[in-house]
Design a protein around this motif. Structure first.
Motif, short mmCIF file in Angstrom:
data_model
loop_
_atom_site.label_atom_id
_atom_site.label_comp_id
_atom_site.label_asym_id
_atom_site.label_seq_id
_atom_site.Cartn_x
_atom_site.Cartn_y
_atom_site.Cartn_z
N GLY A 102 0.81 -1.21 0.00
CA GLY A 102 0.00 0.00 0.00
C GLY A 102 0.84 1.26 0.00
N ASP A 103 1.98 1.22 0.71
CA ASP A 103 2.88 2.38 0.72
C ASP A 103 3.51 2.60 -0.65
OD1 ASP A 103 2.27 2.65 3.35
OD2 ASP A 103 4.26 2.15 4.13
N VAL A 104 3.87 1.50 -1.32
CA VAL A 104 4.45 1.61 -2.66
C VAL A 104 3.43 2.21 -3.62
CG1 VAL A 104 5.45 0.35 -4.61
CG2 VAL A 104 6.01 -0.33 -2.28
N SER A 105 2.21 1.71 -3.58
CA SER A 105 1.17 2.18 -4.47
C SER A 105 0.83 3.65 -4.23
CB SER A 105 -0.09 1.33 -4.30
OG SER A 105 -1.10 1.72 -5.19
N SER A 106 0.71 4.05 -2.96
CA SER A 106 0.36 5.43 -2.66
C SER A 106 1.51 6.38 -2.98
CB SER A 106 -0.06 5.58 -1.20
OG SER A 106 1.01 5.25 -0.33
N MET A 107 2.75 5.90 -2.84
CA MET A 107 3.91 6.73 -3.17
C MET A 107 3.92 7.05 -4.66
SD MET A 107 7.12 6.19 -4.78
CE MET A 107 7.42 4.47 -4.52
N LEU A 108 3.62 6.05 -5.50
CA LEU A 108 3.64 6.28 -6.94
C LEU A 108 2.46 7.14 -7.39
CD1 LEU A 108 4.68 2.77 -8.28
CD2 LEU A 108 6.08 4.81 -8.05
N GLY A 109 1.38 7.15 -6.59
CA GLY A 109 0.22 7.96 -6.94
C GLY A 109 0.20 9.31 -6.28
N SER A 110 1.31 9.67 -5.59
CA SER A 110 1.36 10.95 -4.87
C SER A 110 1.75 12.06 -5.83
CB SER A 110 2.37 10.87 -3.72
OG SER A 110 1.94 9.95 -2.76
N ASN A 111 0.78 12.60 -6.50
CA ASN A 111 1.00 13.73 -7.40
C ASN A 111 0.21 14.93 -6.89
OD1 ASN A 111 2.59 12.27 -9.31
ND2 ASN A 111 0.71 11.33 -10.08
N VAL A 112 0.42 16.10 -7.49
CA VAL A 112 -0.33 17.29 -7.10
C VAL A 112 -1.79 17.10 -7.48
CG1 VAL A 112 -0.56 19.76 -7.46
CG2 VAL A 112 1.71 18.71 -7.42
N ARG A 113 -2.66 17.38 -6.56
CA ARG A 113 -4.08 17.20 -6.81
C ARG A 113 -4.76 18.57 -6.84
NH1 ARG A 113 -5.58 11.68 -3.71
NH2 ARG A 113 -3.52 10.77 -3.74
N PHE A 114 -5.79 18.67 -7.67
CA PHE A 114 -6.51 19.92 -7.81
C PHE A 114 -7.95 19.72 -7.37
CE2 PHE A 114 -3.14 19.81 -10.92
CZ PHE A 114 -2.51 21.02 -10.73
N SER A 115 -8.55 20.77 -6.84
CA SER A 115 -9.91 20.67 -6.37
C SER A 115 -10.88 21.17 -7.44
CB SER A 115 -10.10 21.54 -5.12
OG SER A 115 -9.22 21.11 -4.11
N LEU A 116 -12.10 20.67 -7.35
CA LEU A 116 -13.14 21.14 -8.24
C LEU A 116 -13.54 22.55 -7.82
CD1 LEU A 116 -15.22 20.60 -10.46
CD2 LEU A 116 -16.73 19.67 -8.70
N GLY A 117 -13.65 23.42 -8.80
CA GLY A 117 -14.02 24.79 -8.47
C GLY A 117 -14.42 25.54 -9.71
#
Length: 198
Positions: A102-117
């Motif tokens: 789970g740590d490996v998967s979340s590390m690779l998916g840790s990108n900048v996220r944007f909110s809906l607005g």
């Protein structure tokens, strides 16, 4: 905090070229072409294979070291293998413990996220408001679905999957994968030595 440190560690050091671990015999059955080593006694057969990752993301070995582990219980008793009983040791005596999938998967998916607005937009031809949408980072279910799940191996059963490690440094020439298992309250240890090739 621990996950954040791990994420920055991988960003700094994990994107180096992949290393090749070539198994050494040392009492094991070895196939150097297939990068496979097998240990077998009357109770257990343990197969270790490096460079076996064929799933998504395909570039996972650039970030971590996935090692395929297969444990077959040849006895009539339950066999136990736990996460703390599996680790790598390099020739500088540095120890590498397994990284939870789970740590490996979340590390690779840790990108900048944007909110809906809603954002204001204007130009010489048009002005007004328009929506912008969130960015969803990629998920990699193969990392979790193909992971080795530590625990009990019933008689005649096979437990298999990938164990993930930090990559050894470029200065190491050898690493040893140590695998401990328990049967009838007796703990046994098996060592799988590898030559590190760049």
């Amino acid at each position: 905090m621990k996950k954040l440190f791990f994420f920055f560690f991988v960003l700094l050091f994990g994107c180096a070229p992949t290393v090749k671990l070539v198994p050494l015999e040392d009492g094991l059955t070895v196939d150097k072409e297939k990068l496979t080593a097998i240990y077998k006694d009357k109770d257990v057969q343990i197969l270790v294979k490096t460079h076996a990752w064929e799933y998504s993301p395909s570039d996972l070995p650039y970030y971590v070291l996935p090692i395929y582990l297969e444990v077959k219980n040849l006895s009539t008793r339950s066999l136990y293998i736990e996460r703390q009983g599996v680790h790598l040791i390099d020739d500088a005596n540095r120890q590498y413990n397994p990284i939870p999938p789970g740590d490996v998967s979340s590390m690779l998916g840790s990108n900048v996220r944007f909110s809906l607005g809603i954002s204001y937009y204007s130009s010489p031809y048009w002005f007004g408001y328009y929506p912008y949408y969130p960015y969803y980072p990629p998920s990699y279910p193969d990392i979790v679905n193909n992971a080795f799940l530590f625990g009990t191996v019933e008689p005649g059963a096979i437990l298999k999957g990938f164990v993930y490690f930090q990559k050894p440094t470029n200065y190491q020439k050898r690493v040893i994968l140590r695998v401990e298992y328990r049967i009838d309250n007796e703990t046994k240890k098996v060592s799988f030595p590898f030559e590190v090739q760049k």
